[in-house]
Design a protein around this motif. Sequence first.
Motif, PDB file in Angstrom:
ATOM      1  N   ASP A 104       0.797  -1.226   0.000  1.00  0.00           N
ATOM      2  CA  ASP A 104       0.000   0.000   0.000  1.00  0.00           C
ATOM      3  C   ASP A 104       0.829   1.275   0.000  1.00  0.00           C
ATOM      4  OD1 ASP A 104      -2.522  -0.944  -0.183  1.00  0.00           O
ATOM      5  OD2 ASP A 104      -2.991  -0.851   1.956  1.00  0.00           O
ATOM      6  N   CYS A 105       2.128   1.143   0.234  1.00  0.00           N
ATOM      7  CA  CYS A 105       2.952   2.362   0.291  1.00  0.00           C
ATOM      8  C   CYS A 105       2.826   3.141  -1.011  1.00  0.00           C
ATOM      9  CB  CYS A 105       4.412   2.003   0.549  1.00  0.00           C
ATOM     10  SG  CYS A 105       5.495   3.444   0.443  1.00  0.00           S
ATOM     11  N   ILE A 106       2.522   4.429  -0.874  1.00  0.00           N
ATOM     12  CA  ILE A 106       2.335   5.271  -2.067  1.00  0.00           C
ATOM     13  C   ILE A 106       3.504   6.246  -2.256  1.00  0.00           C
ATOM     14  CG2 ILE A 106      -0.195   5.146  -2.119  1.00  0.00           C
ATOM     15  CD1 ILE A 106      -0.200   7.847  -0.558  1.00  0.00           C
ATOM     16  N   LEU A 107       4.597   6.005  -1.529  1.00  0.00           N
ATOM     17  CA  LEU A 107       5.770   6.883  -1.631  1.00  0.00           C
ATOM     18  C   LEU A 107       5.390   8.355  -1.451  1.00  0.00           C
ATOM     19  CD1 LEU A 107       7.716   5.207  -4.606  1.00  0.00           C
ATOM     20  CD2 LEU A 107       8.153   4.978  -2.171  1.00  0.00           C
ATOM     21  N   CYS A 108       4.721   8.621  -0.363  1.00  0.00           N
ATOM     22  CA  CYS A 108       4.326  10.011  -0.100  1.00  0.00           C
ATOM     23  C   CYS A 108       5.398  10.761   0.676  1.00  0.00           C
ATOM     24  CB  CYS A 108       3.012  10.048   0.679  1.00  0.00           C
ATOM     25  SG  CYS A 108       3.134   9.354   2.349  1.00  0.00           S
ATOM     26  N   GLY A 109       6.303  10.022   1.337  1.00  0.00           N
ATOM     27  CA  GLY A 109       7.398  10.677   2.042  1.00  0.00           C
ATOM     28  C   GLY A 109       7.050  11.188   3.431  1.00  0.00           C
ATOM     29  N   VAL A 110       5.840  10.935   3.872  1.00  0.00           N
ATOM     30  CA  VAL A 110       5.429  11.400   5.200  1.00  0.00           C
ATOM     31  C   VAL A 110       6.329  10.795   6.281  1.00  0.00           C
ATOM     32  CG1 VAL A 110       3.591  11.088   6.924  1.00  0.00           C
ATOM     33  CG2 VAL A 110       3.060  12.100   4.702  1.00  0.00           C
ATOM     34  N   CYS A 111       6.595   9.491   6.177  1.00  0.00           N
ATOM     35  CA  CYS A 111       7.448   8.842   7.181  1.00  0.00           C
ATOM     36  C   CYS A 111       8.839   9.463   7.192  1.00  0.00           C
ATOM     37  CB  CYS A 111       7.529   7.339   6.917  1.00  0.00           C
ATOM     38  SG  CYS A 111       8.044   6.899   5.253  1.00  0.00           S
ATOM     39  N   ALA A 112       9.370   9.722   6.008  1.00  0.00           N
ATOM     40  CA  ALA A 112      10.723  10.287   5.925  1.00  0.00           C
ATOM     41  C   ALA A 112      10.762  11.693   6.510  1.00  0.00           C
ATOM     42  CB  ALA A 112      11.182  10.311   4.472  1.00  0.00           C
ATOM     43  N   ARG A 170       2.583   8.402  11.632  1.00  0.00           N
ATOM     44  CA  ARG A 170       2.023   9.345  10.672  1.00  0.00           C
ATOM     45  C   ARG A 170       1.660   8.719   9.326  1.00  0.00           C
ATOM     46  NH1 ARG A 170      -0.397  12.348  12.926  1.00  0.00           N
ATOM     47  NH2 ARG A 170      -0.638  13.500  10.987  1.00  0.00           N
ATOM     48  N   CYS A 171       2.086   7.508   9.055  1.00  0.00           N
ATOM     49  CA  CYS A 171       1.850   6.950   7.719  1.00  0.00           C
ATOM     50  C   CYS A 171       0.360   6.914   7.401  1.00  0.00           C
ATOM     51  CB  CYS A 171       2.426   5.538   7.616  1.00  0.00           C
ATOM     52  SG  CYS A 171       1.953   4.715   6.075  1.00  0.00           S
ATOM     53  N   PRO A 172      -0.060   7.550   6.301  1.00  0.00           N
ATOM     54  CA  PRO A 172      -1.488   7.572   5.968  1.00  0.00           C
ATOM     55  C   PRO A 172      -2.026   6.198   5.570  1.00  0.00           C
ATOM     56  CG  PRO A 172      -0.207   8.530   4.192  1.00  0.00           C
ATOM     57  CD  PRO A 172       0.750   8.289   5.329  1.00  0.00           C
TER      58      PRO A 172
HETATM   59  S1  SF4 Z   1       4.308   7.346   5.018  1.00  0.00           S
HETATM   60 FE1  SF4 Z   1       6.027   6.242   4.183  1.00  0.00          FE
HETATM   61  S2  SF4 Z   1       5.454   4.072   4.291  1.00  0.00           S
HETATM   62 FE2  SF4 Z   1       3.574   5.289   4.541  1.00  0.00          FE
HETATM   63  S3  SF4 Z   1       2.751   5.437   2.475  1.00  0.00           S
HETATM   64 FE3  SF4 Z   1       3.982   7.271   2.798  1.00  0.00          FE
HETATM   65  S4  SF4 Z   1       6.020   6.723   2.007  1.00  0.00           S
HETATM   66 FE4  SF4 Z   1       4.880   4.807   2.258  1.00  0.00          FE
END
Ligand code: SF4
Lengths: 284, 319
Positions: free
Chosen positions: B147-155, B213-215
């Motif tokens: 499901d990871c959408i590479l949103c970068g929230v975790c980073a 925080r991961c959506p």
């Molecule tokens: S927060 Fe990180 S692990 Fe979660 S969807 Fe976004 S990039 Fe993927």
Amino acid sequence: MQNEFAFFPGCVLTQAAIEAKMSLEAIAPVLGIKLKEINGWSCCGASQAQDVDPLATLVANARNLALAEKMNLPMLTTCSTCLLMLRRAKAQLDSGEKERINTFLAKGNMSYKGTSEVTSLLWVLAQNAELIKSKVQKPLSNLKVAVFYGCHSVRPGKDLGFESSVNPTSFETVIAALGAQVVPFTKRLDCCGFHAVYPAEKSVMKMTSGIVNSAAESKADCLVTPCPLCQMQIDIYQDDAQATTKSKARVPVLHLAQIVGLALGIPAKKLGLDYNVIDASKLG
Amino acid sequence: MKFIIDRFDGKKNYQQTYTVEKKDIEALTLLGTLLFIKQHLDLTLNFTASCRMAICGACGVRVNGHSYLACDTKMTELFEEYKDADTFRISPLSNYTVISDLAVDWEPAIENLRKVKPGLVAKDKFSEKEGCVQNQEEYDRIVGQWDCILCGVCASECNKLSADRSDYMEPFVYTHAWKVANDSRTKDPMIHVKPSVANGLWNCVHCHECTNRCPKHISAADDIAGLRALAMKKGLNSGVGPAHAKSFYTDLVEDSGRLNEIRLALRTEGVSTVLRAGTAVTLMSAGKMNPLEIFGGHEIEGHKDLVKMIEAAHAAHKE
Ligand code: SF4
Ligand code: SF4
Ligand code: FES
């Protein structure tokens, strides 16, 4: 008020943070809290053992939870990492793992039922802020406090669940009840780095130092944290951390129970203030 | 109400305050609010978004210092979270280089993703004719991470990355490595585990910001723990990180059942470091620790049973 608990001290309280245990034992009777230590509790894995063997860690914590259930009491811990490990284990057991893990617990004639909740000193104090207020002997009105939640008392929100993980208020509520002044402090939800102090020492020292410097900039007289591991990291390693960033700021770091004890008028010695590495004697 | 937005025009950083009527935005998402500001107040405001349905991962931003997927966050949720605040601070994702206003540079993160070979390298037995199937259980094991959408929230939230990016990668990179390493169709998990270890796997500080925080409710921190356990199982266990984790396990299972801090320092760093200025020495000189503890603590009540329980778990796992 629920005032009797199955107490899970966690390894740190019996060793490096004995002053956290001393201060807890000093404040509990004044607040009418009864703590019955769980016989035979084991290490929760400390957010480390699962890297080696997640299943064994879950089994150990299922056993810890089952021991509290045998006492018919909710479980209380002061260590945020123990809190997280125990609550996560409970969540895992309650959402489908119970049966499988119980077949292993049966080898020691035990079983997990799911009857005991797991709570923390911070949460219990926040729920009883009015009571605390009424017991204050020495309002800390001259004390400027930087409240440092640390990670495992709020994150992940879904496992801890007591309050918002991005905008928590329990700690401020408790400190306000003691009459002290909470200063604005940008690092209050940051990580002190404790769990990676060995593998990522440089980064961790930077993180620890950032917390101390931010508290000093806020003109705080002291940092306070509900987590004995954060206290240990920011107190014991403060000089090292400040040396790495060439900062002269030094801020005493108190355990939650220590600051509560000061407001309750308990002598500094009984709160173990002389065990704190960064001199905290002026606060007593 | 006010939105203070961090801006960057390629040369300088500044903040700009936009005033909007609450009624105009309260039914919107956070992305809707940004679009409202762009359409009605300032056409020059830059941010990225595409799908508007939590799939493309382009719209991550920070609100009051915490990261959110803008299209997946209702303004009412923010009002609730921040107790009816009338001012919000919007900033670009942290731990990325800002290109313009709220738009950040993804190239270095994608470079890191390439390091762990995030594409499936399938077992040789699979063929075009036979296909590359897996059963439901095997699929369920990895579906969350897909499901990871590479949103970068975790980073953006990662405390380790904020402290030092040079010896660490974005949390989602480890999640993608976990995903392919744990896929039943994978030829060899070590193709993904090895570069993870070589690029900071043991440096995570366990802050759980990524998990929080991961959506998509993925826990990169747990995936990191999973990759570590896999690495150790496959014999990749030298170094301070594995030694540290192992000493907790040893105390729990083989020794007294509780952590012994003096032995912890010794086991992790070896005698020389402790003699120099290890934690144990600091603790002892602060009067917090009894040096005799080095010979071990008392075994906890019921420890033999605990060991039996763990052995039973191991035996069942092997079956
Ligand atoms: S927060 Fe990180 S692990 Fe979660 S969807 Fe976004 S990039 Fe993927
Ligand atoms: S838990 Fe580890 S990966 Fe996740 S945000 Fe913290 S340091 Fe980064
Ligand atoms: S716009 Fe695509 S995820 Fe938000």
